[in-house]
Every structure is written in structure tokens, then in C-alpha cells.
Design a protein around this motif. Structure first.
Motif, PDB file in Angstrom:
ATOM      1  N   ALA A  94      28.561  44.237  36.596  1.00 17.47           N
ATOM      2  CA  ALA A  94      28.929  42.965  35.967  1.00 17.47           C
ATOM      3  C   ALA A  94      29.581  43.207  34.614  1.00 17.47           C
ATOM      4  O   ALA A  94      30.553  42.522  34.247  1.00 17.47           O
ATOM      5  CB  ALA A  94      27.701  42.072  35.818  1.00 17.47           C
ATOM      6  N   GLN A  95      29.083  44.189  33.876  1.00 15.38           N
ATOM      7  CA  GLN A  95      29.659  44.474  32.571  1.00 15.38           C
ATOM      8  C   GLN A  95      31.088  44.982  32.698  1.00 15.38           C
ATOM      9  O   GLN A  95      31.949  44.688  31.863  1.00 15.38           O
ATOM     10  CB  GLN A  95      28.805  45.494  31.821  1.00 15.38           C
ATOM     11  CG  GLN A  95      29.243  45.735  30.398  1.00 15.38           C
ATOM     12  CD  GLN A  95      29.307  44.454  29.583  1.00 15.38           C
ATOM     13  OE1 GLN A  95      28.355  43.686  29.553  1.00 15.38           O
ATOM     14  NE2 GLN A  95      30.429  44.197  28.941  1.00 15.38           N
ATOM     15  N   VAL A  96      31.377  45.746  33.757  1.00 13.55           N
ATOM     16  CA  VAL A  96      32.752  46.196  34.007  1.00 13.55           C
ATOM     17  C   VAL A  96      33.664  44.990  34.224  1.00 13.55           C
ATOM     18  O   VAL A  96      34.775  44.910  33.675  1.00 13.55           O
ATOM     19  CB  VAL A  96      32.802  47.146  35.218  1.00 13.55           C
ATOM     20  CG1 VAL A  96      34.251  47.426  35.634  1.00 13.55           C
ATOM     21  CG2 VAL A  96      32.097  48.464  34.896  1.00 13.55           C
ATOM     22  N   LEU A  97      33.202  44.022  35.028  1.00 12.92           N
ATOM     23  CA  LEU A  97      34.006  42.821  35.284  1.00 12.92           C
ATOM     24  C   LEU A  97      34.243  42.033  34.005  1.00 12.92           C
ATOM     25  O   LEU A  97      35.356  41.535  33.755  1.00 12.92           O
ATOM     26  CB  LEU A  97      33.308  41.944  36.324  1.00 12.92           C
ATOM     27  CG  LEU A  97      33.252  42.500  37.745  1.00 12.92           C
ATOM     28  CD1 LEU A  97      32.294  41.691  38.610  1.00 12.92           C
ATOM     29  CD2 LEU A  97      34.631  42.522  38.372  1.00 12.92           C
ATOM     30  N   VAL A  98      33.212  41.911  33.176  1.00 12.27           N
ATOM     31  CA  VAL A  98      33.365  41.191  31.907  1.00 12.27           C
ATOM     32  C   VAL A  98      34.348  41.919  30.997  1.00 12.27           C
ATOM     33  O   VAL A  98      35.173  41.294  30.314  1.00 12.27           O
ATOM     34  CB  VAL A  98      31.992  41.016  31.225  1.00 12.27           C
ATOM     35  CG1 VAL A  98      32.158  40.437  29.824  1.00 12.27           C
ATOM     36  CG2 VAL A  98      31.103  40.102  32.062  1.00 12.27           C
ATOM     37  N   SER A  99      34.299  43.251  30.988  1.00 15.92           N
ATOM     38  CA  SER A  99      35.231  44.024  30.164  1.00 15.92           C
ATOM     39  C   SER A  99      36.671  43.848  30.639  1.00 15.92           C
ATOM     40  O   SER A  99      37.599  43.760  29.825  1.00 15.92           O
ATOM     41  CB  SER A  99      34.848  45.504  30.191  1.00 15.92           C
ATOM     42  OG  SER A  99      33.598  45.727  29.577  1.00 15.92           O
ATOM     43  N   VAL A 100      36.873  43.794  31.954  1.00 13.19           N
ATOM     44  CA  VAL A 100      38.215  43.554  32.492  1.00 13.19           C
ATOM     45  C   VAL A 100      38.691  42.159  32.093  1.00 13.19           C
ATOM     46  O   VAL A 100      39.863  41.961  31.727  1.00 13.19           O
ATOM     47  CB  VAL A 100      38.230  43.736  34.022  1.00 13.19           C
ATOM     48  CG1 VAL A 100      39.547  43.241  34.618  1.00 13.19           C
ATOM     49  CG2 VAL A 100      38.007  45.202  34.380  1.00 13.19           C
ATOM     50  N   SER A 101      37.793  41.181  32.150  1.00 11.19           N
ATOM     51  CA  SER A 101      38.143  39.828  31.711  1.00 11.19           C
ATOM     52  C   SER A 101      38.595  39.837  30.259  1.00 11.19           C
ATOM     53  O   SER A 101      39.604  39.211  29.894  1.00 11.19           O
ATOM     54  CB  SER A 101      36.932  38.905  31.891  1.00 11.19           C
ATOM     55  OG  SER A 101      37.146  37.655  31.286  1.00 11.19           O
ATOM     56  N   GLN A 102      37.866  40.551  29.430  1.00  8.47           N
ATOM     57  CA  GLN A 102      38.225  40.626  28.015  1.00  8.47           C
ATOM     58  C   GLN A 102      39.550  41.336  27.821  1.00  8.47           C
ATOM     59  O   GLN A 102      40.369  40.930  26.982  1.00  8.47           O
ATOM     60  CB  GLN A 102      37.123  41.365  27.264  1.00  8.47           C
ATOM     61  CG  GLN A 102      37.355  41.471  25.777  1.00  8.47           C
ATOM     62  CD  GLN A 102      36.105  41.921  25.056  1.00  8.47           C
ATOM     63  OE1 GLN A 102      35.122  41.186  24.990  1.00  8.47           O
ATOM     64  NE2 GLN A 102      36.126  43.127  24.524  1.00  8.47           N
TER      65      GLN A 102
END
Length: 890
Positions: free
Chosen positions: A657-665
Motif C-alpha cells: 500500500a505504501q508503494v501505491l501511495v508513493s506512486v500517487s505522490q
């Protein structure tokens, strides 16, 4: 985006029909007949220079000849007449027109819109069937049949479906608040209709048939606002994936427009169904069972076969059937015969009398987390109507937990009507009932996504934007768009993503060996070329190389193979990286692309070389936070494996999930990102690492928060303020502020509440609290002042809200400060922050209504430059005054 003058379109006091006639089977004759044959009580005017009278009424030759400017004009003339008519109508004062005429070219449509906008005249169409407002008796269409009054609005992009759906609904007794054909959507579009119908008190649910969306942010903003108030259910045509194979990357190939549309529907809190009948099935369910439980389903039936059909449909749709625990089995054993099914479906046997139904349903009612599907097949033992009457106290008890399914026709007609009259959702077949319950489950999940308002920056680690900027600028300066693998990994590493160490060497076995010796065997070697995106396709990847001799052989053969298959490719060399071996690892893909309608999109799913074949993926619109990322992961099949099974430990899902949030950012902060693939992302229970990456950038800047279909939480508007020696935070409100906002409202004195909302009611309904805290920052704003409490929490001290019309012409505001904190400058600071915000976003005027007795507010308004005038809604001027502040220079 505008609802301006849509009242003239949907609630006119007068209607003129241009091209009205009595020529059989003509559009003008049909529209004129439909208007006259309804119960419309407004004034009707036929316009046709060829007639002096029509249907015994005076017929007018021109716009100027009409006795008044009609509120609504319906244009059925040849296309060549439309532009001049719109210009004349606008000049006369008409504010809405339905252009049924077809055949307008691009230049004619542009001219029509130019004239309409000059006069703020709204246009439905062109090339549409028209619209019906049954509760007004208004049928301004050339449909072959009218519509019954009801509480469902239907909006369609297809004219043919309008007439078909009218016919279908009439046969089933389904009524409508509005029935609208949008046609070519030159002006009024889905966003406008969602804005209008979302606040329409006569509309309980909104049904949409969509073929395409043009302005995604407008659509999403309106959809999210409407979906907070009432169910919005969508059928979208065009589910084909044709043409995706030509996409440049795995993510591009998978993120087809229909899948992106699904992601948008979910994020907006709407519900998508696949067929037109399912629109009404879903509307019935959400209208009658919206607050019912959706976790699992218990089937109660007097027939084993019906229960099996329900169980099969539940399995096919992923609807969990409730597991009956020991206490529930004991309760049922106490009221049912020994030969009952002892499982779910609960088969109480075909000879069941009415008391057995009541006892079984009463026992099942103890499990408040499960819905009950009641299925009854008629028998000679007891009339179905008697069973329905006996069950009424249980099925109508709040909260509602029962869905009904009376199998058959005449024998159960009275029982079915009894349930329907009592507001119990009822379905003709077990399959329909289970499918309806699955709609409720999907709707609930989508509503949960609607509540999320992530900021543009939400990752655990702040990205190194200067390092990312340097990489992107260097690639674009080099005349390239595609990053090399080392550049892509460096960019991801700077964004806070875990990447495998990678070394770049020339096209030499000696250099490759030196790098491998330093890293330690086994290693992975890949070809490095700006021209080769998918290296595996040309044999440009070799894994698990265990020795120097093997590596040298691989280098020689790989270079030869690549030069043979891609003689046009300039080979820069190799990349060398350690062979990562993780026990219990899963190969995943995380990617991003830019959809032509909805902008940046994030993909997650099963990865590896078979990614397109598996097609196990879920899409989301950024911005993401952890709850949204976890929800995206859960929508994939591989999520079941990631949770662990047998002796396989659960993967670190939070890290994914943190990877997905980082990609969003990354998408928010680096607008040049055009495509991104991390494949595979290797994950186990201990670690996460990106083994390969592909990034494409573009000088056109297709990403960035400005291109998101959903506006992120505006963290840039958060500020600290030293108020009387203590730190106070001024920030936009968030959905999770609900409990503290309720506490704030409860602390207001009754007199202060009366000065704010003109009555002294202190209680607030959950729906109203949600409306106050779950706002769309694109069209409204609420700033709150907060401070920390002794226990580490936060309390609200004051609030100011403003809601603008979609055109940003006028915003209306309201302000409240906690009663014990008044007179210390907090209200002034909040109102000034709102004025500055509205002025910056282009809003023209800020207005408010204030009680004459509220002298403090009136004085503050004068100090800030507001002008006070009589309130048009209080002609005597005894109760309220209107205050206005011009925000923009003339």
C-alpha cells in the motif's frame, strides 16, 4: 459546470414550440401533441410562420411576435434555423432551449453556443429526444409514450434508449421525477444534470446511461456531490478492449478506458451495473435497503431448490453466505423440525406454517450483521398472504434486514404487494435478489471510497524532488522520453520506493564481469538500450547467473541476439544487479498511465511476464491514501494469496500500500510522468523490492495534481496561527472531523445557533453532519480553527463555510465561533481566510444572510468591506439583512 437557468428548463411557466405543426408523424407535430395532451399548467405557444392558428390556438411567426419571452423554447426546425433562433430567443429573455433538431455541423454548433452563452441561455441537445417532467405534466419530447410520476430520474446519452426505456418502464409501473435525453451535450451534460438532480427534492435516485465523458473533473465533482445525497446508478456502454494491444507499456495495455471508468465510478461513490433492467433493480434495493447490513447473507426458504439457486448465484457473485455459529444453530434447533437443513440456506421445509416462519426469522434476527433473504414458494398448507401478514412486524423492524422473494405469480401476488407496501425490497427470483444484494455490497464499498480525501503528499517518506527533477530534466534535454532502467530505478529510489541496486556497464563482458564480481554471484544481467522497452521480448534478460564464465557467455550471446532481432537499436551496454531471492515471494505489478478522459491512473495486480495473460488488476484514480490503496489491493484475485494460505505467510500488504501511495505522490509532484511500470515488484512477509522499472516522461506534462480527476485535500491551505499566545491551526475540514465537529456544534449556545441558522435546534442528523464535513474542495470550502487538547486530541474552535455556484459567480457563507471564545478575533481571522481563498480562485461575489439582531456580525462585515442591503426574502426588513462583498475588480 453550471445549474444556472436549469430551473427554466425543468420547471418552466411557459413553453414555445418552434416548428410546431399538425403534419402527421412530424417531430414538430409530435412535440406539440405531447405538450398539449399532458397536464402541464403553464402557457403554451406554437411558432410556425406557415400557420395563423394551430390546434385552435394563435400561432406565431417569429420570436418577437410572441406575447412574452417563453421560459423554455423547444426547437424542432431545420438545422439551418437554429443559430438565429437561439440568438433571437436569448435577446428576448428566454433562458432555456431544447434543440431537438439534428444535423448541426461543428461551425453551427459553435455559433449556437456562442449566442447562447452571450445571453446565459441553456441548451439541452442538439439531436435529442427532449425531456419529460411527469409531476408537472410536462412532456417536451417526441417520445411515443409519456411517463408516470415517480422519484427516479433517468438521464440518457442515447435517444433510442429513452423511448425504449419509457416503454419498458410503463409496462412495469415504474415512475420518474425526470426523464432526459441529453443528445450531443453541446451545453447541458452529465455534470450539470448530477448537480441539478442531486439537490432535487423530488428525485430519490439518479439513473444514468453513459457512452462517454468529456470533462472528467467536472463530472467527478458533480458525481461525488450527488452521490453523497442519494444513490447514483450507472450503465456505461462500450466495454470492449479493442485497441489496447497497441499501447506502449503493460500498464497502458491494461488500463483501458472502461476499466478506468469503473475506477472513477467507485471513487465517486456511485454504482455501476451492466444492464438496463439492473438499473431499476439496483435503484429499488438502494432506495428500500440502503442502510441494511451488507456483510453477509442468510437465506431462509421453504424450498431446498430455491435455496440452492440463491447459493449458486451468491458463489458466482462473491457474496458470502453467513456461517451459522453454534448459538444460532441451537436457537434454530429450538424452533424448527429435526429435518431442517442445519446450514445456510436455512430450509424450514415445505410444510411450514406461518408460526414456523416467524420463529425462524426471529431467531435469525439475533445476528445483526447479516441480511436475510426470505424466499417462499406457494404451498397448499398456508396461504402466502397469511405468511406475509405474520412476518410484517419482523420485516419492517428498524433497521431493515430482510429482502423478500415470493416465487410465482398469482398465488403470491397479495403477499408480494404486502411486502412492497411495507417498504420491503422484493424480487421475482432468488438470482435477482442475490444480485441486488451484491449491488448493495459494491455500493457500500464505493461509498467508503467517497469519504476519503487524501492530500497530494501522503507517503511515509518525502520524495527527493530535486533529485527526481534532475533525472527528468536530463532525459528531456537529451531528446528522449523513455528512461533507461538505471534512470527509472534512480527516480523511484528518490521517490522513496525500494529498488534493487543496479550497476551500469558498457557493452563489454569484461565490464559486466567486474560489476558482477563486486556485487557477488548469482546476478541478473539485462541489455541496456534507449530503443528497447520490453527487454524480455528480444532475449535481453538473463537471471541467476552463477559464475564469471557463465556471465561472459551470456553477454556474448545476448549482444548477438539483440543485434539480430533489433539491428536498429543502439545498445549502450548492460545493467548488472544481484539476483534477489525472497522466500514466499509474490511477483506484482504497480504502474501508472494517463487516461485521455480521467487523467492519471494507478494500476496494481499480479505481475511477471504473464501480466497481460493473467489480467488480474485493479485501477484507482489518484490521490491515494492508505485506506484507498488497501481497497485497491483487495479488488484483485492475488489479494487472496497475499493474505497467506496453508503454510505460506501473509505478505506485507501495508508495504505494498505504501508503494501505491508513493506512486500517487510521484504523479502529483512530477507532472512530466506519462507512464510507469514496476514489474515485477517482489513482495514477501518481510520486504518489498522493485526488480525492474520502466518510466516514460513527456514535456507536455500529462500528470500532476492539476490533471487529477479528483482534487486532492488542499494541504497548501493549512496554516498555523498564533492566537492570544497559543498555537491554532487553520485548515480545510476533513470527513474524519465529524465527531469533533459534532462536539463543536453541541457547545454552541442556543442563541448563537439562532444567530447562525435562524433557529435554536442543537441536534444534528448523521446525514447533515456528513454533508458538513464531506465536502468537494473544487466547489465549496469549510475552514476550521483547531487547537490541541490536553489528552493529545484536537478540538474545533470556529468554522467558516462557503458554497459557490458552479460558475463561481456567487458564494454564500456562514460562520460560527464557539460561544465561550467570541470577541477575540477568531471569527475575523476565519472570514478573512475565506475571503482570500475565494478571491484567489476567481469567485466574483461573497454573500450572506444575517439576522438584524446579529449586530456583531453586521459590524464585522462592514469592517471587512461588505455592503448591507435589504434581504429579498424578507421584504419588510424586520428579520434579516443581505450582506455582499465584491471579490474581483470590475
Amino acid at each position: 459546470m453550471s445549474i444556472r437557468h436549469l430551473d427554466a428548463l425543468f420547471a418552466p411557466n411557459s413553453v414555445a414550440v418552434f416548428g410546431a405543426s399538425e403534419r402527421p408523424h412530424s417531430v414538430g407535430a409530435t412535440v406539440w401533441h405531447n405538450l398539449r395532451s399532458g397536464d402541464f399548467r403553464g402557457r403554451l405557444y406554437p411558432v410556425n410562420p406557415k400557420h395563423a392558428t394551430l390546434s385552435g390556438m394563435p400561432c406565431f411567426a417569429t420570436v418577437d411576435a410572441l406575447p412574452e419571452a417563453p421560459d423554455l423554447a423547444v426547437i424542432c426546425t431545420p438545422a439551418a434555423c437554429v443559430v438565429d433562433l437561439i440568438d433571437a430567443l436569448g435577446a428576448r429573455g428566454t433562458r432555456a432551449a431544447i434543440v431537438i433538431s439534428a444535423g448541426l455541423g461543428a461551425a453551427e454548433k459553435k455559433a449556437m453556443l456562442t449566442s447562447a452563452r452571450r445571453h446565459t441561455l441553456r441548451i439541452l441537445g442538439p439531436n435529442c429526444i427532449g425531456m419529460l417532467v411527469p409531476h408537472l405534466g410536462l412532456n417536451a419530447s417526441f417520445a411515443h409514450i409519456g411517463a408516470q410520476p415517480g422519484e427516479i430520474a433517468f438521464v440518457s446519452q442515447s435517444g433510442a434508449l429513452v423511448t425504449a426505456m419509457l416503454d419498458w418502464a410503463a409496462a412495469r409501473g415504474i415512475g420518474f421525477s425526470h426523464f432526459i435525453s441529453l443528445g450531443e451535450r453541446a451545453d447541458v451534460d452529465f455534470g450539470d444534470m448530477l448537480d441539478f438532480l442531486g439537490s432535487d427534492p423530488k428525485t430519490r435516485a439518479i439513473l444514468l446511461y453513459i457512452e462517454s465523458i468529456d470533462e472528467s473533473r467536472k463530472f467527478m465533482s458533480a458525481a461525488r456531490a450527488a452521490a453523497r445525497n442519494k444513490p447514483v446508478i450507472v450503465v456505461k456502454a462500450g466495454r470492449s478492449r479493442a485497441g489496447q494491444a497497441a499501447a506502449a507499456s503493460h500498464t497502458g495495455a491494461l488500463a483501458g478506458s472502461d476499466a478506468v471508468f469503473d475506477a472513477a465510478i467507485a471513487r465517486a461513490g456511485m454504482l455501476r451495473v451492466l444492464t438496463l433492467p439492473d438499473l431499476f433493480l439496483a435503484a429499488e434495493t438502494l432506495a428500500r435497503f440502503r442502510d441494511g447490513p451488507s456483510g453477509s447473507l442468510t437465506v431462509l426458504t421453504n424450498g431446498g431448490g430455491a435455496g440452492v439457486l440463491a447459493a449458486d448465484e451468491a458463489s458466482a457473485l462473491g457474496v458470502p453466505l453467513t456461517q451459522l455459529d453454534a448459538s444460532m444453530l441451537q436457537r434454530l434447533n429450538g424452533v424448527l423440525p429435526a429435518n431442517w437443513s442445519h446450514a445456510n440456506p436455512v430450509d424450514i421445509i415445505g410444510d411450514a406454517p406461518a408460526p414456523r416462519y416467524v420463529a425462524a426469522l426471529d431467531a435469525l434476527a439475533q445476528d445483526t450483521g447479516s441480511a436475510v433473504l426470505f424466499i417462499h414458494a406457494p404451498s397448499a398448507i398456508v396461504p402466502s398472504a397469511e405468511i406475509a401478514q405474520a412476518l410484517l412486524p419482523l420485516v419492517t423492524a428498524a433497521p431493515k434486514r430482510v429482502l423478500g422473494c415470493w416465487l410465482g405469480d398469482g398465488a403470491v401476488a397479495q403477499a408480494r404487494q404486502t411486502f412492497r407496501d411495507a417498504g420491503v425490497p422484493d424480487f421475482n427470483t432468488p438470482e435477482d435478489a442475490v444480485r441486488a444484494f451484491s449491488f448493495l455490497r459494491s455500493y457500500r464499498l464505493n461509498q467508503e471510497e467517497l469519504l476519503q480525501t487524501p492530500p497530494r503528499r501522503n507517503a511515509a517518506h518525502a520524495p527527493d524532488l530535486s533529485a527526481i527533477r534532475a533525472i527528468v530534466d536530463a532525459v528531456l534535454a537529451d531528446g528522449r522520453e523513455l528512461l533507461t532502467e538505471p534512470e527509472a530505478k534512480a527516480l523511484l529510489g528518490a521517490a522513496g520506493l525500494p529498488v534493487v541496486p543496479t550497476r551500469v556497464v558498457g557493452a563489454s563482458a569484461d565490464e559486466a564481469q567486474a560489476a558482477a564480481d563486486a556485487l557477488g554471484y548469482p546476478v541478473v544481467i539485462k541489455i541496456l538500450s534507449h530503443a528497447i522497452s520490453h527487454k524480455s521480448d528480444v532475449g535481453g534478460v538473463r537471471l541467476n547467473i552463477g559464475s564469471a564464465s557463465e556471465l561472459r557467455e551470456v553477454c556474448t550471446s545476448m549482444l548477438a541476439r539483440v543485434r539480430k532481432l533489433r539491428p536498429d537499436a543502439d545498445v549502450q551496454g548492460f545493467t548488472v544487479q544481484p539476483m534477489v531471492r525472497l522466500k514466499h515471494a509474490h511477483e506484482l505489478i504497480v504502474g501508472a498511465s494517463v487516461d485521455r478522459v480521467f487523467g492519471p491512473v494507478i494500476l496494481f495486480g499480479a505481475g511477471g511476464t504473464a501480466v497481460e495473460v493473467l489480467a488480474d488488476r485493479a485501477l484507482s484514480l489518484p490521490p491515494l491514501n492508505t485506506p484507498l490503496a488497501l481497497a485497491q489491493i483487495a479488488r484483485t484475485r492475488i489479494a487472496q494469496l497475499l493474505r497467506g494460505y496453508r503454510d505460506e505467510p501473509a505478505a506485507d500488504i501495508d508495504a505494498i500500500a505504501q508503494v501505491l501511495v508513493s506512486v500517487s505522490q510521484l504523479l502529483a509532484e512530477v507532472p512530466e510522468i506519462a507512464e510507469l511500470d514496476i514489474n515485477p515488484l517482489l513482495v514477501n512477509h518481510e520486504s518489498t523490492v522493485a526488480l525492474d522499472a520502466r518510466v516514460r516522461v513527456s514535456a507536455r506534462k500529462p500528470a500532476g495534481a492539476a490533471n487529477f480527476a479528483i482534487q486532492p485535500y488542499p494541504t497548501e491551505l493549512v496554516e498555523s496561527w498564533d492566537w492570544k499566545g497559543q498555537p491554532v491551526t487553520l485548515r480545510p475540514i476533513r470527513p474524519e472531523d465529524g465527531p469533533q465537529h459534532r462536539s463543536f456544534l453541541e457547545k454552541l449556545a442556543p442563541q448563537d445557533i439562532r444567530l447562525r441558522v435562524f433557529h435554536s435546534r442543537r441536534s444534528i442528523e448523521p446525514s447533515e453532519l456528513a454533508r458538513l464535513t464531506q465536502i468537494d474542495y473544487a466547489r465549496e470550502m469549510t475552514f476550521i480553527a483547531t487547537r490541541c487538547t490536553a489528552d493529545g486530541g484536537e478540538e474545533t474552535l470556529g468554522t467558516v463555510s462557503a458554497s459557490a455556484d458552479p460558475d463561481r459567480q456567487v458564494a454564500e457563507f456562514g460562520i460560527s465561533v464557539r460561544s465561550d471564545l467570541k470577541g477575540a478575533g477568531l471569527g475575523r481571522r476565519l472570514l478573512q481566510k475565506m475571503i482570500d481563498h475565494l478571491r484567489a480562485n476567481g469567485t466574483r461575489r461573497l454573500v450572506g444572510t444575517v439576522l438584524c439582531a446579529n449586530t456583531a456580525m453586521r459590524a464585522l462585515a462592514r469592517e471587512l468591506g461588505f455592503q448591507e442591503a435589504p434581504d429579498p426574502d424578507d421584504p419588510g426588513g424586520f428579520e434579516t439583512r443581505r450582506i455582499t462583498l465584491e471579490l474581483q475588480q470590475p
